[in-house]
Design a protein around this motif. Structure first.
Motif, PDB file in Angstrom:
ATOM      1  N   GLN A  41     -79.044  64.727 -41.455  1.00 54.06           N
ATOM      2  CA  GLN A  41     -78.306  64.360 -40.257  1.00 54.06           C
ATOM      3  C   GLN A  41     -79.214  63.682 -39.234  1.00 54.06           C
ATOM      4  N   ARG A  42     -80.422  64.192 -39.081  1.00 52.71           N
ATOM      5  CA  ARG A  42     -81.359  63.595 -38.135  1.00 52.71           C
ATOM      6  C   ARG A  42     -81.682  62.155 -38.510  1.00 52.71           C
ATOM      7  N   LEU A  43     -81.938  61.910 -39.792  1.00 51.66           N
ATOM      8  CA  LEU A  43     -82.291  60.572 -40.240  1.00 51.66           C
ATOM      9  C   LEU A  43     -81.123  59.599 -40.084  1.00 51.66           C
ATOM     10  N   LEU A  44     -79.921  60.036 -40.442  1.00 50.35           N
ATOM     11  CA  LEU A  44     -78.759  59.153 -40.329  1.00 50.35           C
ATOM     12  C   LEU A  44     -78.484  58.806 -38.868  1.00 50.35           C
ATOM     13  N   LEU A  45     -78.622  59.783 -37.979  1.00 54.13           N
ATOM     14  CA  LEU A  45     -78.419  59.510 -36.555  1.00 54.13           C
ATOM     15  C   LEU A  45     -79.497  58.578 -36.019  1.00 54.13           C
ATOM     16  N   ARG A  46     -80.738  58.756 -36.475  1.00 52.41           N
ATOM     17  CA  ARG A  46     -81.814  57.889 -36.005  1.00 52.41           C
ATOM     18  C   ARG A  46     -81.591  56.459 -36.488  1.00 52.41           C
ATOM     19  N   TRP A  47     -81.207  56.293 -37.755  1.00 61.04           N
ATOM     20  CA  TRP A  47     -80.943  54.950 -38.267  1.00 61.04           C
ATOM     21  C   TRP A  47     -79.749  54.314 -37.560  1.00 61.04           C
ATOM     22  N   VAL A  54     -79.515  49.004 -38.446  1.00 59.81           N
ATOM     23  CA  VAL A  54     -78.091  48.673 -38.563  1.00 59.81           C
ATOM     24  C   VAL A  54     -77.909  47.206 -38.922  1.00 59.81           C
ATOM     25  N   ILE A  55     -78.671  46.344 -38.275  1.00 61.59           N
ATOM     26  CA  ILE A  55     -78.543  44.907 -38.543  1.00 61.59           C
ATOM     27  C   ILE A  55     -78.968  44.592 -39.975  1.00 61.59           C
ATOM     28  N   GLN A  56     -80.109  45.125 -40.399  1.00 64.57           N
ATOM     29  CA  GLN A  56     -80.605  44.821 -41.733  1.00 64.57           C
ATOM     30  C   GLN A  56     -79.748  45.441 -42.829  1.00 64.57           C
ATOM     31  N   SER A  57     -79.155  46.599 -42.572  1.00 64.61           N
ATOM     32  CA  SER A  57     -78.392  47.298 -43.601  1.00 64.61           C
ATOM     33  C   SER A  57     -76.946  46.832 -43.693  1.00 64.61           C
ATOM     34  N   LEU A  58     -76.330  46.484 -42.557  1.00 63.74           N
ATOM     35  CA  LEU A  58     -74.901  46.195 -42.549  1.00 63.74           C
ATOM     36  C   LEU A  58     -74.567  44.785 -42.059  1.00 63.74           C
ATOM     37  N   GLY A 114     -86.291  51.603 -43.211  1.00 64.95           N
ATOM     38  CA  GLY A 114     -86.531  53.047 -43.259  1.00 64.95           C
ATOM     39  C   GLY A 114     -87.982  53.386 -43.551  1.00 64.95           C
ATOM     40  N   ALA A 115     -88.617  52.599 -44.429  1.00 64.93           N
ATOM     41  CA  ALA A 115     -90.026  52.839 -44.747  1.00 64.93           C
ATOM     42  C   ALA A 115     -90.917  52.550 -43.547  1.00 64.93           C
ATOM     43  N   ILE A 116     -90.580  51.515 -42.795  1.00 58.37           N
ATOM     44  CA  ILE A 116     -91.351  51.211 -41.580  1.00 58.37           C
ATOM     45  C   ILE A 116     -91.195  52.337 -40.560  1.00 58.37           C
ATOM     46  N   THR A 117     -89.978  52.851 -40.430  1.00 58.16           N
ATOM     47  CA  THR A 117     -89.748  53.985 -39.531  1.00 58.16           C
ATOM     48  C   THR A 117     -90.543  55.209 -39.970  1.00 58.16           C
ATOM     49  N   ARG A 144     -84.846  62.545 -47.094  1.00 56.39           N
ATOM     50  CA  ARG A 144     -84.922  61.080 -47.021  1.00 56.39           C
ATOM     51  C   ARG A 144     -84.228  60.436 -48.214  1.00 56.39           C
ATOM     52  N   ILE A 145     -84.355  61.033 -49.377  1.00 56.60           N
ATOM     53  CA  ILE A 145     -83.670  60.503 -50.559  1.00 56.60           C
ATOM     54  C   ILE A 145     -82.157  60.574 -50.369  1.00 56.60           C
ATOM     55  N   LEU A 146     -81.670  61.732 -49.912  1.00 55.74           N
ATOM     56  CA  LEU A 146     -80.227  61.887 -49.712  1.00 55.74           C
ATOM     57  C   LEU A 146     -79.711  60.950 -48.620  1.00 55.74           C
TER      58      LEU A 146
END
Length: 292
Positions: A41-47, A54-58, A114-117, A144-146
């Protein structure tokens, strides 16, 4: 009075007539699952709160798909009809290559962000703070995998929706559509393992960005932009057997139809091979980065 272990975590807590081994509690399965979900949850909220991710992924993949369909759609359609490469599909043939390609491009761009983060969190000492807390050691990397799998699924669904608006359809039914998403998860897991292993061993984001640049070059030499017969003979073997082409051809076969076994085997070999080769370095590097 407390006694600390070498890694900084509190291992034994003394009380009058009582000794408690806290390491067993921290590494128990009962702690692993809820702590992993919290970190996911923490990672998804941070992303979600990071505009770059958001720009790079979507946003970028969706815009890329629309632009490619506007600029190259008719040319690819004409070429495909000339060589009878669309298995009877007379419209929107280009989308069966560009939809998979842009979905994979979003996966690679999001994994890179994500890797840069992750590298920044290690440099800022956040990973070290988690390491000394009473948190299950495996939960950090598993979360992180999930989180990557959740992000990949959402990104793929967004691209498919945009493709549907433009004319993309699943001609092979619902099971093939689900396997279509499964291919993106397998490919994304392999690529994420690669960039994660680089990020945890290097504090410089330029190395991760270099992998992203190489992936972008491979995208131009794949069957997503141009169908294989259009390439010169000397480069066809490289184009046909590189990882992006294998995944694109697999996803094209699952949506439109065509040969499936060969591209699917190639995708599995590339993706699972990346997990095997870079998985152990990623685990070791993550552990070292957490104690740095």
């Amino acid at each position: 009075m407390t006694s600390a272990t070498k890694n900084g975590a509190t291992a034994v807590e003394r009380a009058p007539g009582k000794r408690i081994d806290r390491t067993k509690k921290e590494n128990s399965l009962l702690q692993f699952f809820p702590q992993t979900l919290i970190q996911v949850q923490r990672l998804l909220l941070r992303w979600l709160r990071d505009p770059l991710t958001v720009i790079q992924s979507l946003v970028f993949p969706a815009l890329l798909l629309i632009i490619l369909n506007m600029v190259l759609g008719n040319q690819i359609q004409t070429f495909a009809n000339l060589f009878k490469l669309c298995e009877g599909k007379t419209e929107h043939c280009a989308l069966y290559g560009t939809v998979p390609m842009t979905a994979l491009a979003g996966i690679m761009a999001g994994s890179t962000a994500g890797a840069i983060t992750l590298g920044r969190e290690g440099a800022a000492g956040l990973l070290a703070r988690f390491w000394v807390l009473p948190v299950h050691r495996a939960s950090g990397l598993v979360s992180r995998i999930l989180a990557e799998l959740v992000r990949i699924t959402i990104g793929t669904i967004v691209i498919v929706i945009v493709g549907y608006v433009l004319g993309f359809r699943f001609e092979q039914g619902l099971p093939a559509a689900l396997l279509f998403i499964g291919v993106t998860l397998i490919f994304g897991l392999g690529f994420a393992t690669l960039v994660t292993s680089i990020a945890v061993f290097s504090a410089k984001a330029t190395l991760v960005e270099g992998v992203s640049l190489l992936s972008s070059l491979l995208m131009f030499f794949s069957t997503g932009f141009v169908l294989l017969p259009a390439f010169p003979e000397w480069i066809k073997p490289l184009v046909q057997h590189q990882p992006l082409t294998c995944a694109i051809d697999t996803m094209r076969a699952l949506s439109l139809g065509g040969p499936l076994q060969g591209p699917l085997i190639g995708t599995l070999l590339w993706s699972l091979g990346a997990v095997v080769v870079f998985g152990i370095p990623a685990v070791i590097g993550f552990s070292r980065a957490s104690r740095r």
